[in-house]
Design a protein around this motif. Sequence first.
Motif, PDB file in Angstrom:
ATOM      1  N   ILE A  20      27.148  41.482  33.493  1.00 56.35           N
ATOM      2  CA  ILE A  20      27.524  41.456  34.911  1.00 56.35           C
ATOM      3  C   ILE A  20      28.559  40.368  35.174  1.00 56.35           C
ATOM      4  CG2 ILE A  20      26.667  40.932  37.231  1.00 56.35           C
ATOM      5  CD1 ILE A  20      24.154  42.430  36.571  1.00 56.35           C
ATOM      6  N   LEU A  21      28.405  39.225  34.558  1.00 57.66           N
ATOM      7  CA  LEU A  21      29.370  38.140  34.755  1.00 57.66           C
ATOM      8  C   LEU A  21      30.768  38.542  34.280  1.00 57.66           C
ATOM      9  CD1 LEU A  21      27.342  34.931  33.787  1.00 57.66           C
ATOM     10  CD2 LEU A  21      28.013  35.706  36.065  1.00 57.66           C
ATOM     11  N   LYS A  22      30.818  39.337  33.220  1.00 57.26           N
ATOM     12  CA  LYS A  22      32.115  39.785  32.721  1.00 57.26           C
ATOM     13  C   LYS A  22      32.815  40.705  33.717  1.00 57.26           C
ATOM     14  CE  LYS A  22      31.129  39.327  27.786  1.00 57.26           C
ATOM     15  NZ  LYS A  22      30.911  40.032  26.500  1.00 57.26           N
ATOM     16  N   LYS A  23      32.028  41.394  34.561  1.00 55.99           N
ATOM     17  CA  LYS A  23      32.604  42.236  35.600  1.00 55.99           C
ATOM     18  C   LYS A  23      33.084  41.410  36.794  1.00 55.99           C
ATOM     19  CE  LYS A  23      31.914  46.508  34.061  1.00 55.99           C
ATOM     20  NZ  LYS A  23      32.945  47.559  33.994  1.00 55.99           N
ATOM     21  N   ILE A  24      32.339  40.329  37.085  1.00 59.02           N
ATOM     22  CA  ILE A  24      32.689  39.477  38.227  1.00 59.02           C
ATOM     23  C   ILE A  24      33.839  38.540  37.878  1.00 59.02           C
ATOM     24  CG2 ILE A  24      31.851  37.701  39.821  1.00 59.02           C
ATOM     25  CD1 ILE A  24      29.045  38.864  39.476  1.00 59.02           C
ATOM     26  N   LEU A  25      33.730  37.900  36.704  1.00 62.03           N
ATOM     27  CA  LEU A  25      34.726  36.930  36.259  1.00 62.03           C
ATOM     28  C   LEU A  25      35.611  37.592  35.207  1.00 62.03           C
ATOM     29  CD1 LEU A  25      32.275  33.899  35.937  1.00 62.03           C
ATOM     30  CD2 LEU A  25      33.740  34.478  37.904  1.00 62.03           C
ATOM     31  N   THR A  26      36.683  38.197  35.659  1.00 67.88           N
ATOM     32  CA  THR A  26      37.499  39.036  34.777  1.00 67.88           C
ATOM     33  C   THR A  26      38.550  38.280  33.979  1.00 67.88           C
ATOM     34  OG1 THR A  26      38.979  39.490  36.636  1.00 67.88           O
ATOM     35  CG2 THR A  26      37.178  41.051  36.244  1.00 67.88           C
ATOM     36  N   SER A  27      38.807  37.017  34.348  1.00 67.86           N
ATOM     37  CA  SER A  27      39.837  36.259  33.655  1.00 67.86           C
ATOM     38  C   SER A  27      39.423  35.940  32.211  1.00 67.86           C
ATOM     39  CB  SER A  27      40.119  34.951  34.398  1.00 67.86           C
ATOM     40  OG  SER A  27      40.975  34.134  33.625  1.00 67.86           O
ATOM     41  N   LYS A  28      40.358  36.116  31.277  1.00 65.67           N
ATOM     42  CA  LYS A  28      40.092  35.819  29.859  1.00 65.67           C
ATOM     43  C   LYS A  28      40.021  34.317  29.613  1.00 65.67           C
ATOM     44  CE  LYS A  28      42.206  40.076  28.167  1.00 65.67           C
ATOM     45  NZ  LYS A  28      43.266  40.681  27.315  1.00 65.67           N
ATOM     46  N   GLU A  29      40.450  33.531  30.597  1.00 65.55           N
ATOM     47  CA  GLU A  29      40.416  32.077  30.446  1.00 65.55           C
ATOM     48  C   GLU A  29      39.023  31.502  30.684  1.00 65.55           C
ATOM     49  OE1 GLU A  29      43.338  30.191  32.826  1.00 65.55           O
ATOM     50  OE2 GLU A  29      44.950  31.584  32.264  1.00 65.55           O
ATOM     51  N   ILE A  30      38.106  32.314  31.164  1.00 65.69           N
ATOM     52  CA  ILE A  30      36.759  31.838  31.484  1.00 65.69           C
ATOM     53  C   ILE A  30      35.775  32.281  30.401  1.00 65.69           C
ATOM     54  CG2 ILE A  30      34.844  32.003  33.127  1.00 65.69           C
ATOM     55  CD1 ILE A  30      36.915  32.288  35.328  1.00 65.69           C
ATOM     56  N   ASN A  31      35.033  31.328  29.869  1.00 65.29           N
ATOM     57  CA  ASN A  31      34.029  31.596  28.844  1.00 65.29           C
ATOM     58  C   ASN A  31      32.675  31.832  29.520  1.00 65.29           C
ATOM     59  OD1 ASN A  31      32.017  31.355  26.805  1.00 65.29           O
ATOM     60  ND2 ASN A  31      33.453  30.224  25.512  1.00 65.29           N
ATOM     61  N   ILE A  32      32.252  33.071  29.551  1.00 66.95           N
ATOM     62  CA  ILE A  32      31.009  33.445  30.232  1.00 66.95           C
ATOM     63  C   ILE A  32      29.803  32.700  29.657  1.00 66.95           C
ATOM     64  CG2 ILE A  32      29.444  35.365  30.735  1.00 66.95           C
ATOM     65  CD1 ILE A  32      32.124  35.523  32.210  1.00 66.95           C
ATOM     66  N   TYR A  33      29.745  32.615  28.350  1.00 64.19           N
ATOM     67  CA  TYR A  33      28.560  32.030  27.702  1.00 64.19           C
ATOM     68  C   TYR A  33      28.501  30.517  27.893  1.00 64.19           C
ATOM     69  CZ  TYR A  33      28.541  36.692  25.850  1.00 64.19           C
ATOM     70  OH  TYR A  33      28.531  38.051  25.750  1.00 64.19           O
ATOM     71  N   GLU A  34      29.657  29.890  28.027  1.00 54.09           N
ATOM     72  CA  GLU A  34      29.691  28.453  28.326  1.00 54.09           C
ATOM     73  C   GLU A  34      29.178  28.193  29.739  1.00 54.09           C
ATOM     74  OE1 GLU A  34      32.840  24.686  28.292  1.00 54.09           O
ATOM     75  OE2 GLU A  34      33.521  26.726  27.903  1.00 54.09           O
ATOM     76  N   ILE A  35      29.516  29.088  30.658  1.00 48.85           N
ATOM     77  CA  ILE A  35      29.037  28.955  32.038  1.00 48.85           C
ATOM     78  C   ILE A  35      27.517  29.033  32.094  1.00 48.85           C
ATOM     79  CG2 ILE A  35      28.966  30.162  34.272  1.00 48.85           C
ATOM     80  CD1 ILE A  35      31.871  30.926  33.803  1.00 48.85           C
TER      81      ILE A  35
END
Length: 335
Positions: A20-35
């Motif tokens: 779900i986070l990958k759908k909300i935060l679409t920028s490649k500059e953001i590391n979902i797993y780090e968040i």
Amino acid sequence: MEYIDYTVTKNDEGKRIDKILKKILTSKEINIYEIIRKKLCKINNLKCRETFRVKENDIISIAGFIVEKNKEAAGATYKTDNNKNLIQEKFRELEVLFEDDNLLVINKPKNINVQPAKKNEIALSSIIKEKYQNSSLSFTCAPLHRLDKFTTGILVFSKSLNGARWFSSVLKEHKLTKIYVGLAEGHLEKKVLWENNIIKNETNNSNPNNFKTVSISKGTVNETEEKAITEATPLCYGKYKGKETTLIQYKIITGKKHQIRFQSSFNGFPLYGDTAYGGTKFSAKNKSFFLHSIYLQLPENKEFETPQKIYCKIPREFEEFLQLNLINWNGKLIL
């Protein structure tokens, strides 16, 4: 720290939080797993693991500066306000034939693609997506089948995962009745069943829509061939610029890309104006060909209510052309 809240909908139920986070935060500059690891994302105000599966009405909270960073990083791809207004205006112009929580059925206009054919093109998929973008965090309202750019009529979109799964299953199992009407060249004397194998001609790269068609009266379909079956019924006859024409009702038994167009042409009755498949060009610059998806019959659905029969009136331009160029046409379109 300020957080931005997102509410989990029924369509998001059971999805992993990282998806779900990958759908909300679409920028490649953001590391979902780090968040997730740094607790910049919470569910119901509690920390979570990347494998956590959400439930309906759960509250996903994301650190505000992360949301802003995502917007800034993806700013180049975001639609301008003018584009958004244009998309919303185009949706208001669409005729909705049926809508509930699961499916959306519209009357597709002429001269617009279902999916974008080039960068930044406004297509029906982007119009519908913009309209329903806040209905789910992870599910996107999308077309469930295709119509060509110049083909008009019934087009179905999914509004829920259940709707998408149900329609796709009945489509795959050939439980739908789909009927089109089109203006073809020539004189089709009686109802016929066209059965052809189709082989995509990969050697002609200049025309990706070019198909080689062969009869299936002998042998079986091999791995490089697909079977196309269409029932064609003449409704009325006429003449246009000295050429005989037939208003044909097409019932699709199997569904392949451009099936009506290439089968009608291969069997001697190209759509008038369909120059890609051997049709004679209209003199007017704004005409291509007349093909309209007029009728859709759905099987009974016990999970949610859908109409079993959907009818879509032909466009005014098509109707006016028929009235001027067909002999004794009484307006009858579905047999």
